[in-house]
Design a protein around this motif. Structure first.
Motif: not given
Length: 142
Positions: A56-59, A65-66, A89-90, A105-106
């Motif tokens: 997971i990638s956290i920006s 968070i993706n 794309n959360a 997320r959604g």
């Protein structure tokens, strides 16, 4: 005199709590590879996957968070359960203490606890209300 003391103390507390959240954002920022998945089911049993896959990638600057974490575990050695945690794309927010992260997320919102955060290690935990399972992930920064 007492009023001045209370105002000063309140300001110091406010500044220090804001700094905690900013420091936490800095620590969780980056790409994280999953190393361990722990699943506790509603009946009180705990299962592990020592070889999960995913990242997971956290920006923190974008609040995004993706990623995808895939894991497999055996229930009592009889059947294998394949499961995953997906965030595409959360967005997320942190609370003031920096120990809880809400992932949006959604139409779904996940309230995650941050159990451990350092420069290289991150542990996240949340309860999956649909499957009655507590999920914990141990992650390592790439």
């Amino acid at each position: 005199m007492k009023n001045t003391f209370y105002i000063l103390f309140s300001l110091m507390f406010l500044v220090s709590s804001c700094n905690k959240s900013k420091a936490q954002l800095k620590r969780i920022d980056g790409n994280w590879r999953v190393e361990l998945a722990r699943i506790s089911v509603g009946e009180g049993f705990t299962f592990y996957d020592n070889l999960p896959d995913g990242e997971i990638s956290i920006s923190s600057s974008l609040g995004k968070i993706n990623g995808r974490l895939d894991f497999v575990y055996s229930e009592f050695g009889l059947s294998e359960v394949q499961d995953s945690f997906v965030t595409t794309n959360a967005t997320f927010t942190l609370n003031e203490k920096g120990d809880r992260m809400k992932v949006f997320r959604g139409n779904d919102t996940i309230d995650m606890r941050i159990l451990l955060s350092s420069k290289k290690n991150l542990e996240l935990e949340y309860y999956d209300y649909q499957q009655y399972r507590l999920r914990r992930f141990a992650l390592h920064k790439n």
